[in-house]
Design an enzyme around this catalytic site. Structure first.
Site, mmCIF file in Angstrom:
data_model
loop_
_atom_site.group_PDB
_atom_site.id
_atom_site.type_symbol
_atom_site.label_atom_id
_atom_site.label_comp_id
_atom_site.label_asym_id
_atom_site.label_seq_id
_atom_site.Cartn_x
_atom_site.Cartn_y
_atom_site.Cartn_z
ATOM 1 N N GLY A 147 0.800 -1.214 -0.003
ATOM 2 C CA GLY A 147 -0.013 -0.078 0.020
ATOM 3 C C GLY A 147 0.781 1.241 0.079
ATOM 4 N N ILE A 157 1.348 -13.665 0.143
ATOM 5 C CA ILE A 157 0.112 -13.368 -0.038
ATOM 6 C C ILE A 157 -0.671 -13.824 1.089
ATOM 7 C CG2 ILE A 157 -2.034 -13.677 -1.344
ATOM 8 C CD1 ILE A 157 0.018 -12.005 -2.964
ATOM 9 N N LYS A 170 -8.823 10.356 11.769
ATOM 10 C CA LYS A 170 -10.046 9.957 11.625
ATOM 11 C C LYS A 170 -10.650 9.249 12.867
ATOM 12 C CE LYS A 170 -10.449 10.528 6.736
ATOM 13 N NZ LYS A 170 -8.979 11.119 6.606
ATOM 14 N N LEU A 176 -0.201 12.864 1.442
ATOM 15 C CA LEU A 176 -0.275 13.292 -0.068
ATOM 16 C C LEU A 176 -0.154 12.376 -1.110
ATOM 17 C CD1 LEU A 176 1.585 16.596 0.896
ATOM 18 C CD2 LEU A 176 -0.819 16.543 0.164
ATOM 19 N N GLY A 177 -0.729 12.201 -2.052
ATOM 20 C CA GLY A 177 -0.509 11.231 -3.119
ATOM 21 C C GLY A 177 -0.764 9.714 -2.866
ATOM 22 N N ARG A 234 -19.752 13.912 2.080
ATOM 23 C CA ARG A 234 -20.061 12.494 1.665
ATOM 24 C C ARG A 234 -20.256 11.799 3.154
ATOM 25 N NH1 ARG A 234 -14.904 10.827 -1.291
ATOM 26 N NH2 ARG A 234 -13.907 12.120 0.277
#
Length: 625
Positions: free
Chosen positions: A301, A349, A420, A460-461, A550
């Site tokens: 990620g 995995i 959050k 950012l990004g 949202r």
């Protein structure tokens, strides 16, 4: 000939181009009148056979041509682009103005003006006007080819910063097709009026708008890699005032990573929002990670992959990459293998919701340091239809990773959390707050493993963040969508976030939650306007639309809730928050039991479990419950 001096002179007079073009055209009309007489009468009778009022006739004809040149917008044409289309427009002017002039002379009964002169003058004028433009175009293209080796129209740049980076930049791009550096701008007084690599230092950074207009600049390049973040941001703000596209050279960190100084790139949001880099305890981090096995969940990620890069710098004995996405795992594995070929990699995995596989992995590879970055993080997606999946992945997944780490005797376990999680109003934030409480719960169980969390703002990004969306919308010509005109967010760069996580893992103790002093929050609409401006566009060209908040979205994010306390740490701007566990309405184990028993559940059930665990801390806005 000094072609650069000629180029500079031509650009200096560019603001007056239309009036100069009109004056030259009217002069050409007058010269064509004289040439027509010469052709018709010859040298002997060139002056003798003219009537005494001829100069008044010529003046009137010149004024008529000037009027029609303005009406046909001929002076607005760019001579260096002159072609057949421009010749057709000149022909139309000559036919109309010549016909009207001839009729006026005949009606005034000025019989001493030769009829052949009236008939031929438009032809001579068209030839003069066309040849003047063709000659200028030939001179301009020859000048371009002598300066840069190409006759193609150039990108004309001003370089902000006349230091070593600016000099190397000019040396690199002056010989690339399509670039001409007109001059430098620098605030250092001793450089004023000097020449660097043959290019003059024109003035200060504050004068960027004036010099950009004066010299017909098409791009500004900020070449200040060694400057402080505030200095770079000031230079970018001044460059943005020109309304032109702004480029920059790599920062000092990017130069250390191997990018060449003459590889100009577009302005990134981190250039606009970045702060001075946090000074880390490099020795302490190296002692914590060096020579040890490090396992990273969510290794492919945005945060997980940067954690892999940062961890690899400190020489671990092995990195275990634990990732659910095959493509993301492949991508980070390929990058690490290329950049750090000496570090063994284990590529797995795996799903943090699979406790059996976690136990097998931890038992086999015995990681000493664990960074838990695997999470579902997209607020609207988790708010609707996916609340149960978010709770299982973010909260149960954290608990199971903690369990496997404790059973295998890991030294440290670091959870990546979010702002959050503070007074959460959405499912994603609530599941991350619950994950922080899992850390507190595990820290109180007497395990040898130290459990801690790191909380930071928007990155950012990162995938799914607002920055890539804005870039895509600007590239398409807009509109740029912002949810609310007053919405604000804290921002940090991905490398900064990863370094913070690694540092916290090195100095943290069990049960602690670290936060970054992130400065002032950023208004999203201001960020959108700045990105539009830096692209060389205007808000009038690319409009901003407000789409409304949202589900689960807050206007303002918080880093610390009211019941938290912050303490200073040895690392500047890295703060310690101690959570008030007594605010929870139920136990961690009681919440996790139904999650283990059922792989699927309703949003209503997920919200009920979160309210039971977090109590009043979860300000659930859902009306469906």
């Amino acid at each position: 000939m000094n072609w650069l001096s000629l180029d500079a002179w031509l650009t200096r007079i560019r603001p007056y181009r239309e009036w100069l073009a009109l004056a030259l055209d009217m002069l050409a009309v007058a010269l064509a009148w004289q040439a027509t007489y010469l052709f018709r009468l010859g040298f002997e009778r060139w002056f003798e056979a003219r009537p005494g009022y001829d100069h008044w006739v010529m003046l009137g004809i010149v004024l008529v041509y000037g009027l029609f040149l303005k009406l046909f917008h001929v002076p607005k044409g760019m001579w260096r682009f002159s072609g057949f289309g421009e010749v057709k427009r000149l022909a139309a002017v000559c036919i109309v103005a010549g016909l009207i002039s001839a009729v006026a002379v005949l009606m005034a009964q000025l019989t001493k003006v030769p009829r052949a002169v009236l008939a031929l003058h438009p032809v001579f004028t068209l030839m003069a006007l066309s040849m003047m433009r063709m000659a200028y175009r030939m001179l301009y293209e020859h000048m371009r080819s002598r300066i840069s080796g190409s006759a193609l129209e150039q990108r004309r740049a001003l370089v902000m910063g006349a230091g070593d980076a600016g000099r190397l930049l000019v040396a690199g791009i002056q010989h690339q097709q399509g670039w001409v550096v007109v001059g430098y701008l620098d605030d250092a007084r001793e450089k004023r009026g000097a020449r660097v690599a043959g290019v003059p230092v024109l003035g200060t950074l504050e004068e960027a708008p004036r010099f950009a207009e004066l010299h017909g600049i098409t791009h500004l390049i900020v070449a200040m890699p060694a400057a402080t973040t505030l200095e770079r941001r000031r230079a970018l703000d001044l460059a943005g005032q020109t309304g032109l596209p702004v480029l920059t050279v790599p920062t000092s960190q990017e130069l250390l990573a191997g990018r060449a100084v003459n590889q100009v790139r577009d302005i990134e949001p981190e250039d606009l929002l970045g702060r001075e880099p946090v000074e880390l305890d490099e020795g302490g981090i190296s002692e914590c990670i060096g020579g040890k096995v490090v396992l990273i969940t969510g290794a492919g990620g945005s945060i997980g992959s940067e954690l892999c890069r940062q961890v690899a710098r400190y020489g671990p004995s092995r990195i275990v990459l634990y990732e659910l996405s095959e493509f993301a795992l492949y991508r980070i594995e390929q990058e690490l293998s290329e950049k750090f070929p000496h570090i063994p990699l284990v590529r797995l995995i795996g799903d943090v919701k699979d406790l059996a596989h976690l136990r097998f992995t931890f038992g086999k590879y015995r990681p000493q340091i664990v960074f838990h970055a695997a999470a579902y993080k997209h607020v609207p997606l988790m708010e609707e239809e996916n609340a149960w999946a978010a709770l299982r992945n973010n909260t149960l997944g954290t608990y199971q990773a903690c369990t496997a780490a404790a059973e295998s005797g890991a030294e440290r376990f670091v959870l990546i959390s979010t702002d959050k999680a503070v007074n959460p109003t959405n499912v994603m934030g609530a599941t991350k707050r619950a994950a922080e409480l899992v850390i507190s719960h595990m820290a109180g169980q007497g395990h040898a493993t130290r459990f801690m969390a790191v909380r930071f703002g928007n990155v950012l990004g990162s995938s799914g963040s607002v920055i890539p969306k804005f870039k895509e919308q600007i590239a398409k010509g807009g509109p740029v969508t912002v949810t609310h005109p007053e919405i604000t967010r804290y921002f940090m760069t991905i490398p900064e976030a990863a370094r913070l996580v690694v540092q916290a893992g090195a100095i943290g103790d069990s049960g602690q939650v670290f936060v970054l002093d992130m400065g002032e929050p950023v208004k999203i609409v201001d960020l959108a306007k700045t990105m539009i401006r830096m692209s060389g566009r205007d808000v009038k060209d690319i409009r901003i639309e407000f789409s409304g908040l949202r589900p689960g979205e807050k206007l303002y994010e918080e880093l610390l809730s009211d019941s938290d306390r912050t303490l200073q740490t040895p690392v500047a701007r890295l703060l310690l928050a101690k959570l008030d566990d007594e605010s929870t309405g139920g136990g961690v184990e009681a919440c996790l039991t139904p999650l283990r028993a059922a792989e699927s559940g309703t949003d209503r059930e997920a919200r009920a479990l979160l309210r039971g665990l977090l109590g009043a801390a979860f300000r659930d806005r859902s009306v469906a419950t």
